[in-house]
Design an enzyme around this catalytic site. Sequence first.
Site, PDB file in Angstrom:
ATOM      1  N   ASN A   1       0.526  -1.219   7.647  1.00  0.00           N
ATOM      2  CA  ASN A   1       0.158  -2.320   8.532  1.00  0.00           C
ATOM      3  C   ASN A   1       1.327  -3.243   8.863  1.00  0.00           C
ATOM      4  OD1 ASN A   1      -0.387  -2.899   5.629  1.00  0.00           O
ATOM      5  ND2 ASN A   1      -0.724  -4.980   6.383  1.00  0.00           N
ATOM      6  N   HIS A   2       2.440  -3.141   8.125  1.00  0.00           N
ATOM      7  CA  HIS A   2       3.635  -3.928   8.444  1.00  0.00           C
ATOM      8  C   HIS A   2       4.705  -3.097   9.167  1.00  0.00           C
ATOM      9  CE1 HIS A   2       2.449  -7.600   6.413  1.00  0.00           C
ATOM     10  NE2 HIS A   2       2.116  -6.902   5.339  1.00  0.00           N
TER      11      HIS A   2
ATOM     12  N   GLU B   1       7.263  -0.108   4.467  1.00  0.00           N
ATOM     13  CA  GLU B   1       6.688  -1.215   5.222  1.00  0.00           C
ATOM     14  C   GLU B   1       7.018  -2.609   4.688  1.00  0.00           C
ATOM     15  OE1 GLU B   1       2.693  -1.938   5.721  1.00  0.00           O
ATOM     16  OE2 GLU B   1       2.348  -2.399   3.638  1.00  0.00           O
ATOM     17  N   ASN B   2       7.418  -2.716   3.430  1.00  0.00           N
ATOM     18  CA  ASN B   2       7.816  -4.019   2.885  1.00  0.00           C
ATOM     19  C   ASN B   2       9.289  -4.040   2.491  1.00  0.00           C
ATOM     20  OD1 ASN B   2       4.712  -3.591   1.520  1.00  0.00           O
ATOM     21  ND2 ASN B   2       5.072  -5.401   2.791  1.00  0.00           N
TER      22      ASN B   2
ATOM     23  N   HIS C   1      -0.198   0.482  -0.390  1.00  0.00           N
ATOM     24  CA  HIS C   1      -0.579  -0.786   0.225  1.00  0.00           C
ATOM     25  C   HIS C   1      -0.852  -1.911  -0.768  1.00  0.00           C
ATOM     26  CE1 HIS C   1      -2.016  -3.868   2.914  1.00  0.00           C
ATOM     27  NE2 HIS C   1      -3.152  -3.938   2.240  1.00  0.00           N
TER      28      HIS C   1
ATOM     29  N   HIS D   1      -2.663   4.657   3.425  1.00  0.00           N
ATOM     30  CA  HIS D   1      -2.292   3.255   3.294  1.00  0.00           C
ATOM     31  C   HIS D   1      -3.547   2.414   3.493  1.00  0.00           C
ATOM     32  CE1 HIS D   1       0.940   0.263   3.178  1.00  0.00           C
ATOM     33  NE2 HIS D   1       0.188  -0.446   4.009  1.00  0.00           N
TER      34      HIS D   1
END
Length: 253
Positions: free
Chosen positions: A51-52, A23-24, A159, A134
């Site tokens: 969430n990303h 996600e990052n 996360h 997460h």
Amino acid sequence: MVKRHLKCLRQEYFLDFVIGNYENASHGFGLTAKNCDELLGYGIDMMTGGNHSFDKKEICELFETHPLIRPMNYPEAAPGKGIFRTTIADKTVAVLNLMGHYTMPMVDNPFTMITSVVASLKAEGIKHIIIDMHAEASSEKAALLHMVGEDVSAILGTHTHVGTDDLQVVEGCCYVTDVGLTGCRDGVIGMDKEVPLRRFLSGMGGHHDIPERCSTIFQMVVFELDENGRCTGAEKIKVYDEKPKVVTSAWID
């Protein structure tokens, strides 16, 4: 760091399967097709999100062509799926992606959802179940262990970017509150420190960025499962810059 270290660690530990969280991965936010192919080429077998997940819109197409999942408690209308299945040594392995509530986007209740999903997988005869939880709150991750730990093989928190020192095997379930980031370790959760400091001192935000130069860290958890899907041992591996790896064994209850 993944490019430098993962393939050697796969050989050293005879790893059957490697899960990463994407996600990052693309300059701190989401995942591009280019970075997706790079990470998979470095030795990651499949990737989970958070969430990303949807920060880079091209991921919607990647869900159809690459081994990627996103948190299952996003609304059903969201692209992608929350469960990945594969076969390892004649055993079906299910990887689940779940997202907590605290500070997160509006999603379905992760706790009521995961109970029924795990029960359904167990009813199919699947014993090897791995969860990426997460979540911001450590309490949500610990609660999940108490809820479904006896029925799943591993609960790996992601996360917060900050690795936690609580790797343990609880009655056959591998658990860690947060695996921790792989990337820059001398800023603020992997980002350049200037924008976070400005926000804390003045209330004024800005665009988070990855520093061009930084001290680095590689973090991963290695665990072994028996034929019944129970964890028999686990280790946390960290590599700082180009120094020798640091290995910590899990506490086993």
